[in-house]
Design a protein around this motif. Sequence first.
Motif, PDB file in Angstrom:
ATOM      1  N   VAL A 268       0.872  -1.177   0.000  1.00 48.09           N
ATOM      2  CA  VAL A 268       0.000   0.000   0.000  1.00 48.09           C
ATOM      3  C   VAL A 268       0.910   1.229   0.000  1.00 48.09           C
ATOM      4  N   GLY A 269       0.782   2.055  -1.038  1.00 40.79           N
ATOM      5  CA  GLY A 269       1.681   3.190  -1.212  1.00 40.79           C
ATOM      6  C   GLY A 269       0.981   4.522  -1.020  1.00 40.79           C
ATOM      7  N   ILE A 270       1.652   5.440  -0.350  1.00 42.79           N
ATOM      8  CA  ILE A 270       1.140   6.795  -0.147  1.00 42.79           C
ATOM      9  C   ILE A 270       2.087   7.749  -0.859  1.00 42.79           C
ATOM     10  N   TYR A 271       1.602   8.377  -1.924  1.00 45.56           N
ATOM     11  CA  TYR A 271       2.437   9.204  -2.788  1.00 45.56           C
ATOM     12  C   TYR A 271       2.013  10.666  -2.654  1.00 45.56           C
ATOM     13  N   LEU A 272       2.663  11.341  -1.724  1.00 46.37           N
ATOM     14  CA  LEU A 272       2.296  12.724  -1.423  1.00 46.37           C
ATOM     15  C   LEU A 272       2.721  13.687  -2.525  1.00 46.37           C
ATOM     16  N   VAL A 273       3.922  13.485  -3.084  1.00 49.95           N
ATOM     17  CA  VAL A 273       4.450  14.454  -4.050  1.00 49.95           C
ATOM     18  C   VAL A 273       4.874  13.815  -5.367  1.00 49.95           C
ATOM     19  N   THR A 274       5.162  12.522  -5.380  1.00 46.34           N
ATOM     20  CA  THR A 274       5.606  11.869  -6.610  1.00 46.34           C
ATOM     21  C   THR A 274       4.423  11.204  -7.309  1.00 46.34           C
ATOM     22  N   ASP A 275       4.608  10.921  -8.591  1.00 47.14           N
ATOM     23  CA  ASP A 275       3.541  10.375  -9.428  1.00 47.14           C
ATOM     24  C   ASP A 275       3.517   8.852  -9.306  1.00 47.14           C
ATOM     25  N   PRO A 276       2.451   8.270  -8.755  1.00 50.02           N
ATOM     26  CA  PRO A 276       2.428   6.818  -8.608  1.00 50.02           C
ATOM     27  C   PRO A 276       2.398   6.075  -9.937  1.00 50.02           C
ATOM     28  N   VAL A 277       1.927   6.709 -10.995  1.00 53.47           N
ATOM     29  CA  VAL A 277       1.942   6.050 -12.298  1.00 53.47           C
ATOM     30  C   VAL A 277       3.375   5.729 -12.696  1.00 53.47           C
ATOM     31  N   ARG A 278       4.288   6.601 -12.353  1.00 50.90           N
ATOM     32  CA  ARG A 278       5.703   6.406 -12.695  1.00 50.90           C
ATOM     33  C   ARG A 278       6.459   5.584 -11.660  1.00 50.90           C
ATOM     34  N   SER A 279       6.084   5.692 -10.387  1.00 53.70           N
ATOM     35  CA  SER A 279       6.941   5.117  -9.356  1.00 53.70           C
ATOM     36  C   SER A 279       6.193   4.365  -8.264  1.00 53.70           C
ATOM     37  N   CYS A 280       5.001   3.873  -8.557  1.00 56.84           N
ATOM     38  CA  CYS A 280       4.287   3.062  -7.573  1.00 56.84           C
ATOM     39  C   CYS A 280       5.000   1.735  -7.358  1.00 56.84           C
ATOM     40  N   PRO A 281       4.669   1.003  -6.284  1.00 56.24           N
ATOM     41  CA  PRO A 281       5.179  -0.364  -6.187  1.00 56.24           C
ATOM     42  C   PRO A 281       4.710  -1.115  -7.424  1.00 56.24           C
ATOM     43  N   GLY A 283       3.237  -2.829 -10.415  1.00 63.46           N
ATOM     44  CA  GLY A 283       2.108  -3.729 -10.564  1.00 63.46           C
ATOM     45  C   GLY A 283       1.008  -3.534  -9.550  1.00 63.46           C
ATOM     46  N   GLN A 284       1.132  -2.523  -8.666  1.00 59.48           N
ATOM     47  CA  GLN A 284       0.167  -2.398  -7.578  1.00 59.48           C
ATOM     48  C   GLN A 284      -0.398  -0.982  -7.470  1.00 59.48           C
ATOM     49  N   ILE A 285      -0.586  -0.344  -8.593  1.00 56.44           N
ATOM     50  CA  ILE A 285      -1.073   1.038  -8.541  1.00 56.44           C
ATOM     51  C   ILE A 285      -2.464   1.121  -7.926  1.00 56.44           C
ATOM     52  N   GLN A 286      -3.233   0.044  -8.018  1.00 59.48           N
ATOM     53  CA  GLN A 286      -4.578   0.064  -7.450  1.00 59.48           C
ATOM     54  C   GLN A 286      -4.559   0.124  -5.929  1.00 59.48           C
ATOM     55  N   MET A 301      -7.815  -0.045   2.859  1.00 61.58           N
ATOM     56  CA  MET A 301      -6.998  -0.675   1.831  1.00 61.58           C
ATOM     57  C   MET A 301      -6.167  -1.817   2.420  1.00 61.58           C
ATOM     58  N   VAL A 302      -5.588  -1.598   3.606  1.00 58.85           N
ATOM     59  CA  VAL A 302      -4.821  -2.657   4.256  1.00 58.85           C
ATOM     60  C   VAL A 302      -5.729  -3.849   4.557  1.00 58.85           C
ATOM     61  N   GLN A 303      -6.932  -3.589   5.023  1.00 57.20           N
ATOM     62  CA  GLN A 303      -7.869  -4.675   5.312  1.00 57.20           C
ATOM     63  C   GLN A 303      -8.227  -5.441   4.043  1.00 57.20           C
ATOM     64  N   THR A 304      -8.382  -4.738   2.942  1.00 53.98           N
ATOM     65  CA  THR A 304      -8.658  -5.396   1.659  1.00 53.98           C
ATOM     66  C   THR A 304      -7.506  -6.316   1.269  1.00 53.98           C
ATOM     67  N   CYS A 305      -6.289  -5.846   1.471  1.00 49.14           N
ATOM     68  CA  CYS A 305      -5.124  -6.674   1.158  1.00 49.14           C
ATOM     69  C   CYS A 305      -5.085  -7.940   2.006  1.00 49.14           C
ATOM     70  N   LEU A 306      -5.494  -7.839   3.240  1.00 46.93           N
ATOM     71  CA  LEU A 306      -5.468  -8.993   4.136  1.00 46.93           C
ATOM     72  C   LEU A 306      -6.528 -10.026   3.793  1.00 46.93           C
ATOM     73  N   PRO A 310      -6.432 -11.466  -5.418  1.00 54.33           N
ATOM     74  CA  PRO A 310      -5.331 -11.645  -6.361  1.00 54.33           C
ATOM     75  C   PRO A 310      -4.487 -10.388  -6.517  1.00 54.33           C
ATOM     76  N   CYS A 311      -3.185 -10.582  -6.675  1.00 54.03           N
ATOM     77  CA  CYS A 311      -2.229  -9.480  -6.872  1.00 54.03           C
ATOM     78  C   CYS A 311      -1.756  -9.465  -8.307  1.00 54.03           C
ATOM     79  N   PRO A 312      -2.100  -8.436  -9.103  1.00 59.75           N
ATOM     80  CA  PRO A 312      -1.646  -8.386 -10.498  1.00 59.75           C
ATOM     81  C   PRO A 312      -0.132  -8.400 -10.566  1.00 59.75           C
ATOM     82  N   SER A 313       0.400  -8.961 -11.651  1.00 59.07           N
ATOM     83  CA  SER A 313       1.842  -9.099 -11.791  1.00 59.07           C
ATOM     84  C   SER A 313       2.497  -7.890 -12.417  1.00 59.07           C
ATOM     85  N   GLN A 314       1.723  -6.988 -12.998  1.00 56.86           N
ATOM     86  CA  GLN A 314       2.319  -5.810 -13.608  1.00 56.86           C
ATOM     87  C   GLN A 314       1.329  -4.667 -13.621  1.00 56.86           C
TER      88      GLN A 314
END
Length: 315
Positions: A268-281, A283-286, A301-306, A310-314
């Motif tokens: 689960v990523g929190i992108y305050l200033v950078t663009d997640p499209v370019r630098s998200c973890p 395959g996990q932009i969602q 979101m953390v609860q959803t992950c738990l 399925p985790c997309p590969s890209q």
Amino acid sequence: MRVLVSRLSALGDVVCTLPVAHTLKAGKEPCEVVWVCDRRFSAIPKLCGSIDQVVEVSKDVREVWRKVRALGRFDYALDVQGLLKSAAVVAFAQAKHRLGYHWQREGSSLFSKAVAPDPSSHHVVDQYVDVARAAGGYADRAVFDLAPDSGDVANVREKLDSAGRRARTPLVLVNAGAGWATKRWDPAKFAQVAESCTRAGCDVAFLGAPGDRPIFEEVRARTSTPVLDMVGKTNIAELVALVSLADVHLGGDTGSTHIAAALGVKAVGIYLVTDPVRSCPYGQIQRCFAGNPEADEVVRMVQTCLELEPCPSQL
């Protein structure tokens, strides 16, 4: 074919560049991949199964020249960083061809030919892979080929147990730090997430470098539930092992977030200033937030992950 890869730093960037090695290995010709890395971060390429040799260097230019020249001849030398220090490695190499990441700075364009990214390559990982493709590599998706050392996993399990880890309990791993202060989410919100996850039956462990301890202490002071302290208690190889044991990783645009993505751990990523499209973890932009989310959004979101969806590969 022999290929020299120059990617010296920093932690998350080195992780994001690892698919270059697998792409080169997947090309038509058998390929030996030699990676030159700042010794502070060299544990990462050493844990990559697609890299044949890792050469550790410091900031001493004479040392870099001596070590690179001693490696012999290469078919390609790739500057996948685009800075003068990484370009120097390519310049010193005895290589037939020199290619570089398209964003060339500090005069690095003098030493390699920039590879324009494919129009579909929005993520920085894919743009690095494009450089490897130009050298004869093949990839239809990015493969990191990163795996922790079994000994490090055993050591980290012991450290978690000593910190209060409970058996058969979901582990939420949190990195409240970041290289830039502008990338750091509010400690009070991290505390809210930690408290909610603990009350839901999870163990919450915080990681980070020794310099992240003041941030962690600020978070811990705001929680009424116990958290596990792993801040400053792992080297980089053990950090990879620690992340591999997590059910979910929460953090900003920082090194451990990219390690999680490389290992296939839900991030689960929190992108305050950078663009997640370019630098998200990758395959996990969602699972990422662009901007400053509320704590309850992140908890959901953390609860959803738990729930182990399925985790997309890209991307």
